[in-house]
Write a protein that holds these residues in place. Structure first.
Motif, PDB file in Angstrom:
ATOM      1  N   SER A 171     -29.095  -4.950 -15.903  1.00 46.48           N
ATOM      2  CA  SER A 171     -28.593  -5.916 -14.933  1.00 46.48           C
ATOM      3  C   SER A 171     -27.471  -5.290 -14.116  1.00 46.48           C
ATOM      4  CB  SER A 171     -28.079  -7.165 -15.664  1.00 46.48           C
ATOM      5  OG  SER A 171     -27.394  -8.018 -14.786  1.00 46.48           O
ATOM      6  N   CYS A 172     -27.533  -5.451 -12.800  1.00 43.89           N
ATOM      7  CA  CYS A 172     -26.521  -4.862 -11.919  1.00 43.89           C
ATOM      8  C   CYS A 172     -25.404  -5.854 -11.618  1.00 43.89           C
ATOM      9  CB  CYS A 172     -27.181  -4.394 -10.629  1.00 43.89           C
ATOM     10  SG  CYS A 172     -28.388  -3.071 -10.863  1.00 43.89           S
ATOM     11  N   GLY A 173     -24.826  -6.399 -12.669  1.00 46.56           N
ATOM     12  CA  GLY A 173     -23.721  -7.328 -12.537  1.00 46.56           C
ATOM     13  C   GLY A 173     -22.538  -6.844 -13.344  1.00 46.56           C
ATOM     14  N   ARG A 174     -21.746  -7.786 -13.829  1.00 51.00           N
ATOM     15  CA  ARG A 174     -20.566  -7.422 -14.610  1.00 51.00           C
ATOM     16  C   ARG A 174     -20.954  -6.731 -15.911  1.00 51.00           C
ATOM     17  NH1 ARG A 174     -19.716 -13.086 -13.525  1.00 51.00           N
ATOM     18  NH2 ARG A 174     -18.100 -13.478 -11.944  1.00 51.00           N
ATOM     19  N   PHE A 175     -22.068  -7.167 -16.491  1.00 49.24           N
ATOM     20  CA  PHE A 175     -22.500  -6.679 -17.803  1.00 49.24           C
ATOM     21  C   PHE A 175     -23.939  -6.196 -17.681  1.00 49.24           C
ATOM     22  CE2 PHE A 175     -24.569  -7.894 -21.937  1.00 49.24           C
ATOM     23  CZ  PHE A 175     -23.968  -6.934 -22.726  1.00 49.24           C
ATOM     24  N   GLY A 176     -24.124  -4.871 -17.736  1.00 49.21           N
ATOM     25  CA  GLY A 176     -25.474  -4.334 -17.612  1.00 49.21           C
ATOM     26  C   GLY A 176     -25.446  -2.905 -17.102  1.00 49.21           C
ATOM     27  N   TYR A 177     -26.632  -2.344 -16.882  1.00 52.11           N
ATOM     28  CA  TYR A 177     -26.707  -0.969 -16.381  1.00 52.11           C
ATOM     29  C   TYR A 177     -27.700  -0.885 -15.222  1.00 52.11           C
ATOM     30  CZ  TYR A 177     -31.122  -0.526 -18.987  1.00 52.11           C
ATOM     31  OH  TYR A 177     -32.403  -0.705 -19.460  1.00 52.11           O
ATOM     32  N   GLY A 178     -27.468   0.121 -14.364  1.00 55.80           N
ATOM     33  CA  GLY A 178     -28.361   0.410 -13.255  1.00 55.80           C
ATOM     34  C   GLY A 178     -28.661   1.889 -13.221  1.00 55.80           C
ATOM     35  N   GLU A 179     -28.920   2.401 -12.044  1.00 52.50           N
ATOM     36  CA  GLU A 179     -29.278   3.812 -11.905  1.00 52.50           C
ATOM     37  C   GLU A 179     -28.087   4.734 -12.154  1.00 52.50           C
ATOM     38  OE1 GLU A 179     -32.282   5.158 -11.374  1.00 52.50           O
ATOM     39  OE2 GLU A 179     -33.164   3.150 -11.485  1.00 52.50           O
ATOM     40  N   ASN A 180     -26.885   4.252 -11.877  1.00 56.25           N
ATOM     41  CA  ASN A 180     -25.715   5.130 -11.912  1.00 56.25           C
ATOM     42  C   ASN A 180     -24.664   4.767 -12.947  1.00 56.25           C
ATOM     43  OD1 ASN A 180     -26.453   6.850  -9.604  1.00 56.25           O
ATOM     44  ND2 ASN A 180     -26.160   4.996  -8.388  1.00 56.25           N
ATOM     45  N   THR A 181     -24.510   3.484 -13.228  1.00 52.85           N
ATOM     46  CA  THR A 181     -23.403   3.085 -14.099  1.00 52.85           C
ATOM     47  C   THR A 181     -23.845   2.131 -15.197  1.00 52.85           C
ATOM     48  OG1 THR A 181     -22.755   1.183 -12.713  1.00 52.85           O
ATOM     49  CG2 THR A 181     -21.733   3.314 -12.212  1.00 52.85           C
ATOM     50  N   ILE A 182     -23.034   2.107 -16.230  1.00 52.82           N
ATOM     51  CA  ILE A 182     -23.155   1.125 -17.303  1.00 52.82           C
ATOM     52  C   ILE A 182     -21.892   0.275 -17.231  1.00 52.82           C
ATOM     53  CG2 ILE A 182     -23.410   0.767 -19.786  1.00 52.82           C
ATOM     54  CD1 ILE A 182     -24.375   3.825 -19.750  1.00 52.82           C
ATOM     55  N   ASN A 183     -22.060  -0.977 -16.863  1.00 56.10           N
ATOM     56  CA  ASN A 183     -20.940  -1.899 -16.676  1.00 56.10           C
ATOM     57  C   ASN A 183     -20.739  -2.703 -17.959  1.00 56.10           C
ATOM     58  OD1 ASN A 183     -21.099  -0.934 -14.049  1.00 56.10           O
ATOM     59  ND2 ASN A 183     -22.143  -2.744 -13.270  1.00 56.10           N
ATOM     60  N   ILE A 184     -19.594  -2.527 -18.572  1.00 55.32           N
ATOM     61  CA  ILE A 184     -19.343  -3.125 -19.883  1.00 55.32           C
ATOM     62  C   ILE A 184     -18.153  -4.070 -19.758  1.00 55.32           C
ATOM     63  CG2 ILE A 184     -18.951  -2.665 -22.329  1.00 55.32           C
ATOM     64  CD1 ILE A 184     -19.974   0.196 -21.836  1.00 55.32           C
ATOM     65  N   ALA A 185     -18.447  -5.310 -19.402  1.00 55.15           N
ATOM     66  CA  ALA A 185     -17.395  -6.307 -19.213  1.00 55.15           C
ATOM     67  C   ALA A 185     -17.801  -7.606 -19.889  1.00 55.15           C
ATOM     68  CB  ALA A 185     -17.138  -6.545 -17.727  1.00 55.15           C
ATOM     69  N   ASN A 186     -16.812  -8.349 -20.367  1.00 52.51           N
ATOM     70  CA  ASN A 186     -17.065  -9.612 -21.086  1.00 52.51           C
ATOM     71  C   ASN A 186     -18.080  -9.354 -22.196  1.00 52.51           C
ATOM     72  OD1 ASN A 186     -17.103 -10.413 -17.780  1.00 52.51           O
ATOM     73  ND2 ASN A 186     -15.477 -11.299 -19.038  1.00 52.51           N
ATOM     74  N   TRP A 187     -17.798  -8.367 -23.025  1.00 57.17           N
ATOM     75  CA  TRP A 187     -18.810  -7.827 -23.930  1.00 57.17           C
ATOM     76  C   TRP A 187     -18.507  -8.046 -25.406  1.00 57.17           C
ATOM     77  CZ3 TRP A 187     -17.340  -3.559 -27.121  1.00 57.17           C
ATOM     78  CH2 TRP A 187     -16.077  -3.036 -26.840  1.00 57.17           C
ATOM     79  N   PHE A 314      -4.302   2.059 -12.123  1.00 52.58           N
ATOM     80  CA  PHE A 314      -5.212   1.123 -11.476  1.00 52.58           C
ATOM     81  C   PHE A 314      -6.419   1.915 -11.005  1.00 52.58           C
ATOM     82  CE2 PHE A 314      -6.558  -1.138  -7.494  1.00 52.58           C
ATOM     83  CZ  PHE A 314      -7.106  -2.246  -8.125  1.00 52.58           C
ATOM     84  N   SER A 315      -7.624   1.441 -11.344  1.00 54.82           N
ATOM     85  CA  SER A 315      -8.839   2.173 -11.034  1.00 54.82           C
ATOM     86  C   SER A 315      -9.781   1.347 -10.164  1.00 54.82           C
ATOM     87  CB  SER A 315      -9.574   2.563 -12.326  1.00 54.82           C
ATOM     88  OG  SER A 315      -8.809   3.463 -13.098  1.00 54.82           O
ATOM     89  N   VAL A 316     -10.286   1.985  -9.116  1.00 52.76           N
ATOM     90  CA  VAL A 316     -11.294   1.395  -8.237  1.00 52.76           C
ATOM     91  C   VAL A 316     -12.591   2.154  -8.476  1.00 52.76           C
ATOM     92  CG1 VAL A 316     -11.952   0.949  -5.851  1.00 52.76           C
ATOM     93  CG2 VAL A 316      -9.555   0.786  -6.533  1.00 52.76           C
ATOM     94  N   VAL A 317     -13.654   1.417  -8.843  1.00 52.30           N
ATOM     95  CA  VAL A 317     -14.839   2.083  -9.374  1.00 52.30           C
ATOM     96  C   VAL A 317     -16.105   1.632  -8.648  1.00 52.30           C
ATOM     97  CG1 VAL A 317     -16.108   2.671 -11.460  1.00 52.30           C
ATOM     98  CG2 VAL A 317     -13.683   2.072 -11.621  1.00 52.30           C
ATOM     99  N   ALA A 318     -16.764   2.565  -7.980  1.00 49.72           N
ATOM    100  CA  ALA A 318     -18.081   2.300  -7.408  1.00 49.72           C
ATOM    101  C   ALA A 318     -19.072   2.112  -8.550  1.00 49.72           C
ATOM    102  CB  ALA A 318     -18.515   3.459  -6.520  1.00 49.72           C
ATOM    103  N   SER A 319     -19.933   1.124  -8.439  1.00 49.61           N
ATOM    104  CA  SER A 319     -20.824   0.829  -9.557  1.00 49.61           C
ATOM    105  C   SER A 319     -22.098   0.142  -9.095  1.00 49.61           C
ATOM    106  CB  SER A 319     -20.098  -0.054 -10.580  1.00 49.61           C
ATOM    107  OG  SER A 319     -19.666  -1.254  -9.977  1.00 49.61           O
ATOM    108  N   ASP A 320     -23.054   0.086 -10.006  1.00 47.33           N
ATOM    109  CA  ASP A 320     -24.268  -0.690  -9.783  1.00 47.33           C
ATOM    110  C   ASP A 320     -23.893  -2.162  -9.935  1.00 47.33           C
ATOM    111  OD1 ASP A 320     -26.259   1.436  -9.473  1.00 47.33           O
ATOM    112  OD2 ASP A 320     -25.773   1.923 -11.542  1.00 47.33           O
ATOM    113  N   PHE A 321     -23.388  -2.714  -8.857  1.00 44.05           N
ATOM    114  CA  PHE A 321     -22.822  -4.062  -8.881  1.00 44.05           C
ATOM    115  C   PHE A 321     -23.121  -4.698  -7.524  1.00 44.05           C
ATOM    116  CE2 PHE A 321     -19.147  -7.009  -8.487  1.00 44.05           C
ATOM    117  CZ  PHE A 321     -19.357  -7.761  -9.627  1.00 44.05           C
ATOM    118  N   PHE A 322     -24.224  -5.406  -7.434  1.00 43.89           N
ATOM    119  CA  PHE A 322     -24.708  -5.879  -6.141  1.00 43.89           C
ATOM    120  C   PHE A 322     -23.847  -6.982  -5.537  1.00 43.89           C
ATOM    121  CE2 PHE A 322     -26.409  -9.157  -8.881  1.00 43.89           C
ATOM    122  CZ  PHE A 322     -26.479 -10.294  -8.071  1.00 43.89           C
TER     123      PHE A 322
END
Length: 505
Positions: A171-187, A314-322
């Motif tokens: 899933s390309c949201g807060r919690f999930g993975y896409g082609e480039n990133t693994i987003n691990i939030a509210n986990w 403070f980090s700004v992160v490009a991600s698979d986050f539509f």
């Protein structure tokens, strides 16, 4: 959070190609009632001791499963005894299609390769080596109720040990993975907030930021493949090579949540502003520097306006986050599609918006379900202040006219809307468009008017007092009114009622 849709991107670039801006897409919501317990009596005086989360985790990059052990130290600061504690299990919202925190028209973007479930499994819960009974309950199995073997009395603390595992979905949201990133939030299991309403047990709504948490201290150790770069809340205090993996040890003091983003494709550029490390994570392209400069300018501007940013990085992160952008402590998720020439103006706006959320949500918290206007209106207006302080008042006014007032008036006239009830729970709005127009746009319009009423000196003094008084705490609308009235030495309730339809409960 700030949402951007593709059609709005094109419209915004057309409108503001000469003034550096973008359109803000508000939140949409799913109507689900909140389960709460009524609190009788007054709270104890709060302890200076924070709740503590110690998490040791291991990420399997093949199965995309996190196995973890969590130790929570919780102190009962209420005036009643607890026989049970409640936690949010947000990953379970991803278990079934009908409970995913996306609207139907977003599913193809959220799951570009099709739906697969994500979830959290609780394996055991113990106190001092003794097993505790628990039940997973609520809408989407999103609440964990832990029965205590003996009552937790006022002023006493408890250590709970939870063994769990998490399946990360595609899933390309807060919690999930896409082609480039693994987003691990509210986990991970996170304690619910107990306030004057009781335990706040809201589910993971489809739109908005349906989160409400207390500040805590975190120590997280996570094993990751050695080729992965990790962005995170808090500060990395140690990296160790262990059996072909890297163990990252991260500590975060006085933060409201803990999130991470991992990738084996990240490029990085770093900077510093007033002793604060600023990190920009990006992929191929030329806008990692733009993201870095925007973040540096945002942190400096908001520190000067409200109060110093109190963390080391403070980090700004490009991600698979539509979705556009999303804030977490010390860390913001940014849609990687914004890192393009045609979107760079939007990129700047989104980063400035999410940086402002570090003050309004991160440091000064609030109930984002029942009073979402409070952090979103302050953040939306703060984004205008970024442009005012970085560029000039004319740029700020053009943005306000074209991107807030224009869309607000079009909606009000089209709907012939007579009711402007801004200060209400997200499940009380008719739809996402009404939520966007009232919470973001009218909310920002009100803060603009409040500044005009008070004048710059008193307005910014009130904002600084509000920040200082409620940093690391949760505030509400009544708290904000009280600070503004105290600083201004005048009655402002009529203005809050007129603009927000706020009535004291």
């Amino acid at each position: 959070m700030i949402k951007i849709c593709s059609r709005r991107k094109i419209l915004v670039i057309t409108i503001v190609s000469c003034i550096l801006t973008l359109s803000v897409i508000g939140a949409k919501l799913r109507v689900i009632e909140t389960v709460q317990t009524v609190l009788q009596g007054e709270k104890l005086e709060k302890s200076n001791r924070m709740n503590v989360y110690n998490i040791a985790a291991d990420f399997d990059p093949v199965e995309r499963i996190i196995t973890a052990k969590e130790k929570i130290t919780y102190r009962n600061d209420e005036n009643i005894s607890f026989n049970a504690l409640y936690f949010h299990l947000y990953p379970n919202a991803f278990k079934h299609e009908d409970t995913t925190p996306f609207e139907k028209n977003e599913m193809e973007h959220a799951y570009p390769k099709g739906f697969e479930p994500g979830y959290i499994d609780i394996h055991s819960i113990q106190e001092n080596g003794e097993a505790l009974n628990y039940v997973v309950m609520g809408i989407g199995e999103s609440i964990l109720k832990v029965h205590l073997n003996k009552s937790l009395e006022p002023g006493k603390k408890i250590d709970l040990n939870i063994d769990f595992s998490v399946k990360v979905p595609p899933s390309c949201g807060r919690f999930g993975y896409g082609e480039n990133t693994i987003n691990i939030a509210n986990w991970y299991p996170i304690l619910s907030v107990f306030d004057w309403k009781g335990w706040n047990l809201d589910p993971y709504y489809a739109i908005g930021d349906p989160f409400y948490s207390d500040v805590a201290n975190y120590r997280v150790e996570i094993l990751m493949p050695q080729e992965y770069i990790l962005a995170y809340s808090g500060d990395c205090i140690k990296k160790e090579s262990i059996e072909g993996k890297i163990r990252w040890t991260i500590e975060g003091e006085k933060i409201r949540d803990f999130a991470m983003i991992a990738s084996d494709k990240f490029k990085m550029v770093d900077g510093e502003i007033d002793g604060i490390k600023i990190h920009s994570y990006y992929f191929d392209g030329q806008f990692g520097d733009l993201a870095l400069d925007t973040a540096k300018d945002s942190i400096k501007i908001f520190s000067n306006l409200y109060g110093k940013y109190p963390y080391k990085q403070f980090s700004v992160v490009a991600s698979d986050f539509f979705i556009g952008g999303m804030e977490y402590p010390n860390l913001v998720f940014i849609d990687q599609s914004l890192y393009k020439e045609e979107n760079k103006q939007i990129l700047e706006y989104v980063i400035a918006h999410e940086a402002a959320h570090q003050w309004w949500y991160g440091i000064v918290g609030n109930d984002e379900v029942n009073e979402p206007w409070l952090d979103e209106a302050l953040t939306e207006y703060s984004t205008l202040l970024y442009y005012e302080k970085k560029y000039n008042a004319e740029t700020r006014d053009e943005i306000y006219k074209n991107l807030i007032l224009r869309y607000y008036n079009a909606y009000i006239e089209g709907k012939n809307l007579k009711e402007y009830h801004v200060c209400r729970s997200i499940n009380k709005f008719e739809d996402s468009q009404e939520y966007q127009v009232l919470v973001y746009y009218r909310g920002a319009m009100f803060i603009k008017d409040l500044r005009k009423q008070l004048g710059d000196e008193l307005f910014f003094q009130a904002m600084k007092v509000y920040f200082d008084k409620y940093k690391y705490k949760n505030a509400n609308t009544e708290d904000f009114i009280h600070v503004c009235e105290k600083v201004a030495n005048r009655d402002l309730r009529g203005s809050f009622k007129q603009w927000l339809r706020y009535e004291k409960e």
